[in-house]
Design a protein around this motif. Structure first.
Motif, PDB file in Angstrom:
ATOM      1  N   GLU A 170       0.828  -1.198   0.000  1.00 55.70           N
ATOM      2  CA  GLU A 170       0.000   0.000   0.000  1.00 55.70           C
ATOM      3  C   GLU A 170       0.873   1.263   0.000  1.00 55.70           C
ATOM      4  N   PRO A 171       0.389   2.327  -0.661  1.00 54.73           N
ATOM      5  CA  PRO A 171       1.168   3.580  -0.694  1.00 54.73           C
ATOM      6  C   PRO A 171       1.543   4.098   0.693  1.00 54.73           C
ATOM      7  N   LEU A 178       0.804   6.034  -7.541  1.00 55.35           N
ATOM      8  CA  LEU A 178       0.523   6.267  -6.126  1.00 55.35           C
ATOM      9  C   LEU A 178       1.752   5.996  -5.256  1.00 55.35           C
ATOM     10  N   ASN A 179       2.507   4.961  -5.599  1.00 57.89           N
ATOM     11  CA  ASN A 179       3.702   4.651  -4.817  1.00 57.89           C
ATOM     12  C   ASN A 179       4.788   5.703  -5.016  1.00 57.89           C
ATOM     13  N   ARG A 180       4.900   6.224  -6.242  1.00 59.31           N
ATOM     14  CA  ARG A 180       5.842   7.329  -6.463  1.00 59.31           C
ATOM     15  C   ARG A 180       5.421   8.547  -5.642  1.00 59.31           C
ATOM     16  N   GLY A 181       4.114   8.794  -5.622  1.00 58.10           N
ATOM     17  CA  GLY A 181       3.607   9.902  -4.814  1.00 58.10           C
ATOM     18  C   GLY A 181       3.906   9.706  -3.339  1.00 58.10           C
ATOM     19  N   ALA A 182       3.839   8.455  -2.877  1.00 55.00           N
ATOM     20  CA  ALA A 182       4.130   8.166  -1.469  1.00 55.00           C
ATOM     21  C   ALA A 182       5.589   8.464  -1.136  1.00 55.00           C
ATOM     22  N   THR A 240      12.938  10.476  -7.814  1.00 53.84           N
ATOM     23  CA  THR A 240      11.785   9.598  -7.615  1.00 53.84           C
ATOM     24  C   THR A 240      10.995   9.464  -8.903  1.00 53.84           C
ATOM     25  N   VAL A 286       4.510   2.240   1.749  1.00 50.72           N
ATOM     26  CA  VAL A 286       5.666   2.690   0.961  1.00 50.72           C
ATOM     27  C   VAL A 286       6.194   4.006   1.518  1.00 50.72           C
ATOM     28  N   ALA A 287       5.280   4.917   1.855  1.00 47.90           N
ATOM     29  CA  ALA A 287       5.688   6.204   2.414  1.00 47.90           C
ATOM     30  C   ALA A 287       6.421   6.017   3.743  1.00 47.90           C
ATOM     31  N   THR A 338      11.154   3.187  -5.787  1.00 51.55           N
ATOM     32  CA  THR A 338      10.214   3.344  -6.895  1.00 51.55           C
ATOM     33  C   THR A 338      10.342   2.203  -7.900  1.00 51.55           C
ATOM     34  N   HIS A 356       8.585  -0.709  -6.047  1.00 50.96           N
ATOM     35  CA  HIS A 356       7.139  -0.483  -5.883  1.00 50.96           C
ATOM     36  C   HIS A 356       6.667   0.478  -6.968  1.00 50.96           C
TER      37      HIS A 356
END
Length: 204
Positions: free
Chosen positions: A2-3, A141-145, A58, A6-7, A134, A137
């Protein structure tokens, strides 16, 4: 993954590698004698540059890997070695900057981008970590996290550099050294984990 996870993983990896407390000691030394307005501005701009560097890698880091034909396992092993070397250097109390970098930093009117943001805070280790995350994952959304985690780290850096100078005086060289060694041990562990992931990926 989940993002949110990941964050959290990105934040947990970036905090010891960027080492905001160690950066604070260097920042205090390089800005000694500067007026308050200059210190405030450079602290803010250091945070901005840190975020910009990490965000760019990222977003574009995996494209660079693909263009150069570098696989994720190779990146993890190389990044792990860089991170581990950095962590070991903190444990044995090696200087973060060379004498030439220190001299250049002292004579520069603005140290926010170099040497503070790059290579001290958002250096090769931190860049390698965000690219590896990155690549491991994928997805918007994961990049955003990861970008959110980079923003949190950059904000912490800016605030700490702006208001943390009294902390340097309070901890003193012994306290800063002890804290740096703890952070260095965590950084070394992250480097070992990256290398382990890379080796296992190659083995399979």
């Amino acid at each position: 993954m989940e993002p949110v996870h990941v964050a959290i993983s990105a934040l947990a990896a970036l905090l010891p590698i960027t080492n905001p407390v160690g950066a604070l000691a260097t920042f205090a030394g390089l800005t000694e004698g500067a007026d308050r307005a200059a210190i405030k501005r450079q602290a803010l701009m250091t945070g901005v540059y840190v975020f910009g560097i990490l965000a760019v890698f990222t977003i574009l880091g995996t494209l660079v890997l693909e263009g150069l034909g570098i696989g994720l396992p190779a990146l993890q092993i190389a990044g792990g070695l860089v991170v581990g070397h950095s962590g070991f250097g903190m444990i044995v109390a090696r200087e973060a900057l060379t004498d030439d970098e220190k001299t250049h930093g002292v004579t520069k009117p603005d140290i926010s981008f170099s040497p503070m943001a790059l290579p001290l805070i958002a250096g090769p280790g931190a860049i390698g970590v965000v690219i590896a995350l990155t690549a491991r994952h994928p997805g918007v959304l994961n990049r955003g996290a990861v970008i959110v985690a980079a923003l949190v780290v950059a904000g912490l850096v800016a605030v700490l550099l702006r208001f943390g100078t009294p902390l340097v005086d309070k901890l003193g060289p012994t306290g800063l050294g002890a804290l740096g060694r703890i952070i260095g041990f965590l950084t070394l562990a992250i480097g070992v984990e990256l290398v382990t992931h890379g080796v296992l990926a190659v083995a399979h």
